[in-house]
Motif scaffolding. Structure first.
Motif, mmCIF file in Angstrom:
data_model
loop_
_atom_site.group_PDB
_atom_site.id
_atom_site.type_symbol
_atom_site.label_atom_id
_atom_site.label_comp_id
_atom_site.label_asym_id
_atom_site.label_seq_id
_atom_site.Cartn_x
_atom_site.Cartn_y
_atom_site.Cartn_z
ATOM 1 N N MET A 1 0.858 -1.188 0.000
ATOM 2 C CA MET A 1 0.000 0.000 0.000
ATOM 3 C C MET A 1 0.889 1.230 0.000
ATOM 4 N N THR A 2 0.745 2.076 -1.012
ATOM 5 C CA THR A 2 1.606 3.241 -1.079
ATOM 6 C C THR A 2 0.849 4.560 -1.039
ATOM 7 N N CYS A 3 -0.452 4.546 -1.120
ATOM 8 C CA CYS A 3 -1.192 5.811 -1.069
ATOM 9 C C CYS A 3 -2.546 5.625 -0.397
ATOM 10 N N ALA A 4 -3.238 6.747 -0.170
ATOM 11 C CA ALA A 4 -4.529 6.700 0.513
ATOM 12 C C ALA A 4 -5.564 5.925 -0.297
ATOM 13 N N ALA A 5 -5.424 5.946 -1.621
ATOM 14 C CA ALA A 5 -6.377 5.208 -2.452
ATOM 15 C C ALA A 5 -6.209 3.700 -2.273
ATOM 16 N N CYS A 6 -4.962 3.264 -2.079
ATOM 17 C CA CYS A 6 -4.711 1.849 -1.774
ATOM 18 C C CYS A 6 -5.443 1.459 -0.498
ATOM 19 N N VAL A 7 -5.358 2.321 0.500
ATOM 20 C CA VAL A 7 -5.986 2.049 1.795
ATOM 21 C C VAL A 7 -7.500 1.927 1.628
#
Ligand code: 9UX
Length: 72
Positions: A12-18
């Protein structure tokens, strides 16, 4: 009843991944609640073990292209 499981989630590298991982988890049958933190790579999942297992949860995360391992 429900139990709370902690999963270490890799990739997970960004808020969208989360958001994406949280959405996947919340849509699984047997999952009542899911909160994922980017900073710690930890996901806390409240689930009913008579409906879904920790391995099923980890597999669903992996099917979405992330790595998942059960912590406790
Ligand atoms: Mo943005 Mo997170 O493409 O994979 S959703 S980095």
């Amino acid at each position: 009843g429900t139990v709370v499981g902690q999963f270490m989630i890799g990739g997970m590298t960004c808020a969208a991944c989360v958001s994406s991982v949280e959405g996947i988890l919340k849509n699984l049958p047997g999952v009542r609640k899911a909160v994922v933190a980017l900073a710690t790579s930890l996901g806390e999942v409240e689930y009913d073990p008579s409906i879904i297992s920790k391995d099923d949860i980890a597999n669903a995360i992996e099917d979405a292209g992330f790595e998942a391992s059960f912590v406790q």
